[in-house]
Design a protein around this motif. Structure first.
Motif, PDB file in Angstrom:
ATOM      1  N   HIS A 235     -63.783  82.826 -22.859  1.00 54.95           N
ATOM      2  CA  HIS A 235     -64.577  81.738 -23.433  1.00 54.95           C
ATOM      3  C   HIS A 235     -66.072  81.942 -23.188  1.00 54.95           C
ATOM      4  N   CYS A 248     -64.444  77.866 -18.425  1.00 59.24           N
ATOM      5  CA  CYS A 248     -63.532  77.401 -19.465  1.00 59.24           C
ATOM      6  C   CYS A 248     -64.004  76.058 -20.000  1.00 59.24           C
ATOM      7  N   TYR A 425     -60.410  75.858 -30.282  1.00 60.33           N
ATOM      8  CA  TYR A 425     -60.508  77.178 -29.649  1.00 60.33           C
ATOM      9  C   TYR A 425     -59.363  78.066 -30.107  1.00 60.33           C
TER      10      TYR A 425
END
Length: 427
Positions: A235, A248, A425
Motif C-alpha cells: 500500500h 496500511c 483497494y
C-alpha cells in the motif's frame, strides 16, 4: 620478504669479496708471477672449500631467519584469536547478525516487523576490545508512550558515534546535531586498525564525502516504487533514516512480513457499530450494516422465514398476479477487491428439487447489469459471472431468477438478490 632479499644480496657480496681476497692471497692476481697449473688448481680447491663453508653458514642463517618469522607469525595469529570483544546481546524485539567477535569484525542488528531500530545498526570490535557505538534498541512504530526515552537513547548513541569518528568538526559543518537523531545524514563509523583507517556506514546508509566521512540515508521507497514488480509495500511505503516501514489503510493491519496488509474483520471482533436489527457484513477495509426486509407488493405478501430468506404466502385461487410473483427471495452479500480480473464466477444458484420439466436462469434486474451475466452450468445450476472489472469503491446488485416450467407453463419463480461491495483497494 624485503629483509630476506637484502640478506641474500649481502651474502653474495661477501662471497665475491672473499673470492677476490683469496685470489690475491694465493698470488693469482699478481702480474709478476706466473704460477704453475698445479698451484692454480690447489688455490681453486681451497677457494671452493671456503665458499662451501660460507654457503653452509648462509643456509643455516636463512633457516634460523625463517624459524623466527614463523614464530612471530604464529604469536601474532594467536594474539588475534584470543583478542575479541564480549558477545553483544541482541535488542529486545530484534536480532543480531554476526558470530565472529574478534578485533576488527562487525556485527549488525535488525528489528522485527512493526519495530524501528534506534541506535547504530553496525558495531565494530575496536583495538580496545570494546564495541563501537552504543547498544541499540527496537521501538514499536505504533507506540508513543516511550518516545521521549527512545529519543534520549538515540541521541546518546549518536553522540558516541560522533565521538568515535575520525572526521573534524569543520568537515561536518552541514551534519546534523545530536538533537536530531532521525536525520538522514550522519558521520561514518571509522576505526583504526594496524595503522589503517576503515570507515563504514550503518545498514540503510551509503558512504560519501571526500574522506568517506559522511553516511547518507538510502530512500528505499524511492528505489522501489509501488508500480514496480519488486515493490516494498503493498500500500504505502514510509522512508525512515536507515530503513523504511509500510503503512496500511484504515480497516487493515500490517501482516507478519511487514509489507502486506490483512483485512480486519470488524464483524467477527465486534468492533462495528451495527444495531441489533441490522446485519454486519465484513468488507475489504471496512464493514457494512445492512437490513434484510421482505418486499411489500399489492399482488403478494411475504414472510421472513430466515435471516436471509423471504417466502410468499399462498395465493388465492385464480389470482394470476400473485402466482406470477416470486415464490421465494434470497439475499446474499459478497465483498470483493477493486479491479478484480474478469470473467470470474461470483455465485451459483441451484434447485434442490425439480417439479417441472424445464429450469431457466437469467438476470431479472439490479444495479450494474452491464457487469454481470448468467450462464447455465448444470442441469439444475446457474452461475452468476462478473464479465467486466469494477473500479471501487462501489456497490452493485444483481438479481438472478430461476424459473420452473411444465410444458411451457410457469410453475414457480425463485429470486436471488446478490449485493456486491467493491473495496477501494486491490487487496
Amino acid at each position: 620478504m624485503s629483509v630476506m632479499m637484502e640478506f641474500v644480496l649481502n651474502m653474495k657480496v661477501v662471497q665475491v669479496m672473499v673470492l677476490m681476497m683469496s685470489l690475491h692471497h694465493f698470488g693469482l692476481v699478481s702480474a709478476q708471477e706466473c704460477p704453475s697449473t698445479h698451484d692454480l688448481l690447489n688455490s681453486l680447491r681451497q677457494v671452493e672449500k671456503m665458499l662451501a663453508l660460507h654457503e653452509t653458514s648462509y643456509q643455516q642463517g636463512l633457516r634460523s631467519l625463517r624459524k623466527k618469522i614463523n614464530a612471530l607469525h604464529n604469536s601474532t595469529m594467536a594474539f588475534f584469536k584470543m583478542a575479541s570483544c564480549p558477545k553483544p546481546d541482541p535488542p529486545a524485539n530484534g536480532r543480531r547478525l554476526g558470530r565472529v567477535f574478534a578485533m576488527g569484525h562487525e556485527v549488525h542488528f535488525l528489528c522485527k516487523p512493526g519495530y524501528e531500530l534506534i541506535g547504530p545498526r553496525t558495531r565494530v570490535c575496536l583495538e580496545s576490545l570494546k564495541w563501537s557505538g552504543q547498544q541499540p534498541m527496537c521501538r514499536s512504530l505504533n507506540s508513543t508512550a516511550n518516545s521521549l526515552a527512545s529519543f534520549s537513547s538515540a541521541a546518546s548513541s549518536f553522540a558516541a558515534l560522533s565521538a568515535s569518528s575520525t572526521t573534524t568538526s569543520s568537515s561536518l559543518a552541514s551534519s546534523p546535531t545530536p538533537s536530531s537523531p532521525s536525520s538522514s545524514v550522519r558521520p561514518s563509523n571509522c576505526t583504526h586498525f594496524l595503522g589503517s583507517t576503515h570507515c563504514t556506514c550503518d545498514v540503510g546508509f551509503t558512504i560519501s564525502g571526500r574522506d568517506n566521512n559522511i553516511c547518507t540515508d538510502i530512500d528505499e521507497c524511492h528505489l522501489f516504487p509501488l508500480a514496480q514488480p519488486g515493490r516494498l509495500c503493498i500500500h504505502q511505503c514510509v522512508n525512515t533514516p536507515g530503513s523504511f516501514h509500510c503503512v496500511c489503510p484504515p480497516g487493515y493491519s500490517l501482516s507478519r512480513d511487514g509489507r502486506s496488509c490483512t483485512d480486519i474483520d470488524e464483524c467477527e471482533n465486534l468492533s462495528h457499530n451495527c444495531t441489533a436489527d441490522r446485519l454486519c457484513v465484513n468488507t475489504f477495509g471496512g464493514f457494512k450494516c445492512v437490513t434484510v426486509k421482505c418486499p411489500k407488493t399489492k399482488n403478494a405478501t411475504y414472510i421472513k422465514t430466515s435471516p436471509m430468506r423471504c417466502e410468499r404466502n399462498p395465493c388465492m385461487f385464480g389470482d394470476k398476479a400473485c402466482t406470477q410473483a416470486p415464490n421465494s427471495i434470497s439475499f446474499h452479500f459478497l465483498a470483493v477487491v477493486s479491479n478484480m480480473s474478469a470473467p470470474r464466477v461470483l455465485f451459483r444458484v441451484s434447485a434442490a428439487r425439480v417439479l417441472g420439466d424445464t429450469l431457466r436462469f437469467g438476470l431479472a434486474g439490479g444495479r450494474g447489469r452491464g457487469h454481470f451475466s448468467v450462464q447455465r452450468s448444470g442441469r439444475q445450476t446457474g452461475t452468476l459471472l462478473l464479465v467486466t472489472s469494477i473500479n471501487g469503491p462501489a456497490t452493485l446488485e444483481a438479481e438472478v431468477e430461476m424459473s420452473e416450467l411444465e410444458n411451457n407453463t410457469l410453475l414457480g419463480r425463485y429470486l436471488t438478490k446478490v449485493t456486491l461491495f467493491v473495496s477501494p483497494y486491490m487487496f
